[in-house]
Design an enzyme around this catalytic site. Structure first.
Site, short mmCIF file in Angstrom:
data_model
loop_
_atom_site.label_atom_id
_atom_site.label_comp_id
_atom_site.label_asym_id
_atom_site.label_seq_id
_atom_site.Cartn_x
_atom_site.Cartn_y
_atom_site.Cartn_z
N CYS A 153 51.65 32.75 23.41
CA CYS A 153 52.28 33.93 22.83
C CYS A 153 53.80 33.95 23.05
O CYS A 153 54.58 34.24 22.14
CB CYS A 153 51.64 35.19 23.41
SG CYS A 153 51.29 35.11 25.16
N ARG A 286 55.33 38.84 34.82
CA ARG A 286 54.46 39.89 34.28
C ARG A 286 55.05 41.25 34.67
O ARG A 286 55.40 41.45 35.85
CB ARG A 286 53.06 39.75 34.90
CG ARG A 286 52.04 40.69 34.32
CD ARG A 286 51.60 40.30 32.92
NE ARG A 286 50.67 39.19 32.90
CZ ARG A 286 50.43 38.43 31.82
NH1 ARG A 286 51.08 38.66 30.70
NH2 ARG A 286 49.57 37.45 31.87
P1 NAP Z 1 39.97 39.34 26.56
O1 NAP Z 1 40.59 40.62 26.08
O2 NAP Z 1 39.71 39.22 28.02
O3 NAP Z 1 38.64 39.09 25.73
C1 NAP Z 1 37.83 37.95 25.88
C2 NAP Z 1 36.35 38.35 25.89
O4 NAP Z 1 36.05 39.08 27.06
C3 NAP Z 1 35.89 39.27 24.78
O5 NAP Z 1 35.73 38.57 23.58
C4 NAP Z 1 34.58 39.78 25.33
O6 NAP Z 1 33.55 38.81 25.05
C5 NAP Z 1 34.82 39.78 26.84
N1 NAP Z 1 34.95 41.13 27.43
C6 NAP Z 1 34.46 41.46 28.64
N2 NAP Z 1 34.75 42.72 28.94
C7 NAP Z 1 35.46 43.22 27.91
C8 NAP Z 1 36.04 44.50 27.64
N3 NAP Z 1 35.98 45.51 28.53
N4 NAP Z 1 36.69 44.68 26.48
C9 NAP Z 1 36.80 43.67 25.60
N5 NAP Z 1 36.26 42.45 25.80
C10 NAP Z 1 35.59 42.21 26.95
O7 NAP Z 1 40.91 38.10 26.19
P2 NAP Z 1 42.17 37.99 25.19
O8 NAP Z 1 43.37 38.53 25.84
O9 NAP Z 1 41.78 38.52 23.86
O10 NAP Z 1 42.38 36.42 25.16
C11 NAP Z 1 41.52 35.53 24.44
C12 NAP Z 1 42.18 34.16 24.40
O11 NAP Z 1 43.41 34.26 23.67
C13 NAP Z 1 42.55 33.61 25.78
O12 NAP Z 1 42.35 32.23 25.81
C14 NAP Z 1 44.03 33.92 25.90
O13 NAP Z 1 44.70 33.03 26.75
C15 NAP Z 1 44.47 33.73 24.46
N6 NAP Z 1 45.68 34.48 24.12
C16 NAP Z 1 45.81 35.76 24.53
C17 NAP Z 1 46.95 36.48 24.18
C18 NAP Z 1 47.13 37.90 24.62
O14 NAP Z 1 48.24 38.42 24.43
N7 NAP Z 1 46.11 38.55 25.19
C19 NAP Z 1 47.93 35.87 23.41
C20 NAP Z 1 47.76 34.54 22.97
C21 NAP Z 1 46.62 33.87 23.34
P3 NAP Z 1 32.04 39.21 24.65
O15 NAP Z 1 32.12 40.23 23.55
O16 NAP Z 1 31.46 37.92 24.21
O17 NAP Z 1 31.47 39.76 25.91
#
Ligand code: NAP
Length: 394
Positions: A153, A286
């Site tokens: 990002c 962060r």
């Molecule tokens: P995240 O919010 O932690 O979500 C990942 C998974 O966690 C969800 O699909 C869900 O899977 C599970 N989960 C468990 N508890 C949750 C809750 N309370 N609310 C929502 N989901 C929950 O991860 P993310 O930030 O989207 O990141 C996903 C990937 O993108 C990572 O590899 C990260 O490094 C990359 N990325 C992130 C960003 C960013 O700004 N966040 C930017 C660029 C790339 P289930 O539905 O299968 O349980």
């Protein structure tokens, strides 16, 4: 391949349907923003069948979306995944690590679009940021590449902000000081920051409402509480409210974190300059904002260009850069996470020459890392996939 053309009657455009799209990680931070953007932009209109997968809720009803199967599918079911023409994963690196290689070993030939870093540096992968590298994406598609991965990002936002300087070949080296929002760590960490803020306020409240309480008493009460271990830190690991954390991602055991390493490595790959990288040195921090990554750059220029020209070059590079005039009022109003959050704009301001060397400039930028830093390149890649098929089938 499995995509097919649908010529819309009366439409100026030829639209290509994606027969089926598997989506993993749609309820996470990136996935939910991506799904929202796909709905806003009508991307689901060219997906015949959408299958939402889950690692934790398979079999349960999913959100009601046009063309979506009603029940959530099992994200570990390789047989089901192997029937998809396109898979988007926003589930995270561990999932990609576990699923991608076995799926490819089964002979699956579909397109894998991913937000995680796991596959980014593989020689078979293309890091997608089409305003900068659309020709590379199309060339790799034409050469049969099938893994298209969103960039880090912070790197994507830096490249969008400094696009004009790269286009004009003006960059000799960059140092980046980042101020990264907690949503970069995912949905759970974002919730935890708000919980921490509430706990701190709750703890300070009795003194806050005592008119005669001293500010130093409030300060030491808060600080003692933050150091007591009582604050909720199960997801972030440390207090972030009333704090900052000058380390992001794993320790590479050489004095840098992996987030910092990505600055140069991914920039070089996206710009197609792996043999001739532009030096990028980062310190990644962060901070206690919910959304948007901000970055302060010091940039050594290859020539001494005047500040007005630099401003034009940066402002005209792409439609998303919004230059903020370098004065106090405009900066505090428009060059902040609060102003930029939820928008596609890449705010670029504090454009100045260094006080002791006119070939060095400084810039401050703010972008929503969930949009241009994550979701947007993925949804635009879906569009490129269908457009590419339109060319190859016509
Ligand atoms: P995240 O919010 O932690 O979500 C990942 C998974 O966690 C969800 O699909 C869900 O899977 C599970 N989960 C468990 N508890 C949750 C809750 N309370 N609310 C929502 N989901 C929950 O991860 P993310 O930030 O989207 O990141 C996903 C990937 O993108 C990572 O590899 C990260 O490094 C990359 N990325 C992130 C960003 C960013 O700004 N966040 C930017 C660029 C790339 P289930 O539905 O299968 O349980």
């Amino acid at each position: 391949m499995y995509l097919y053309l649908l010529a819309l009657k009366g439409s100026r455009y030829t639209m290509t349907m994606i027969r089926n799209l598997g989506f993993i990680g749609w309820r996470g931070m990136v996935g939910s923003v991506l799904l929202e953007r796909m709905q806003e932009e009508g991307d689901l209109d060219y997906v015949e069948e959408l299958v939402l997968y889950s690692t934790s809720q398979a079999g349960q009803p999913g959100p009601e979306l046009a063309n979506a199967q009603p029940l959530l599918a099992d994200a570990t079911d390789l047989d089901s995944l192997s029937t998809m023409d396109v898979i988007i994963s926003c589930q995270g690196g561990d999932y990609t690590q576990k699923i991608h290689a076995p799926l490819r070993s089964m002979g699956w030939q579909g397109y894998w679009l991913d937000a995680s870093s796991t596959l980014r540096m593989n020689s078979d992968s293309t890091i997608i940021l089409d305003p900068l590298n659309q020709s590379m994406i199309k060339e790799n598609l034409a050469n049969g590449k099938r893994d298209f991965i969103g960039g880090n990002c912070t790197v994507s936002l830096m490249l969008m902000a400094l696009h004009g300087l790269f286009k004009e070949n003006l960059v000799e080296w960059i140092t980046a000081m980042t101020y990264q929002a907690i949503s970069g760590g995912g949905a759970q960490q974002m919730r935890e920051l708000l919980i921490q803020m509430g706990e701190i306020h709750e703890h300070a409240r009795p003194l806050l409402h005592l008119r005669k309480s001293s500010i130093l008493d409030i300060d030491s009460r808060v600080n003692e509480y933050l150091n007591s271990g009582a604050l909720t830190t199960s997801s972030i690991g440390y207090p972030l409210a009333n704090n900052l954390l000058p380390w992001i991602d794993i320790d590479l055991d050489n004095g840098t974190g992996r987030e910092e390493w990505k600055g140069q490595a991914e920039t070089s790959k996206i710009l197609g300059r792996e043999d001739n990288p532009i030096p990028v040195d980062s310190t990644c921090v962060r901070v206690a904002t919910l959304r948007c990554h901000s970055q302060a750059f010091t940039i050594a220029l290859s020539q001494d260009v005047g500040i007005d020209d630099l401003t034009d070059i940066m402002g005209q590079a792409n439609q998303w850069v919004k230059v903020v005039p370098n004065n106090k009022q405009d900066t505090l109003q428009s060059l902040t996470p609060v102003a930029v959050s939820g928008s596609m704009d890449i705010a670029v301001g504090r454009i100045r020459k260094n006080a002791f060397d006119s070939k060095i400039m400084t810039v401050f930028t703010v972008g929503d890392q969930l949009l241009w830093g994550a979701a947007e390149p993925l949804r635009r890649m879906l569009g490129i996939l269908s457009e590419q098929q339109a060319y190859s089938d016509s």
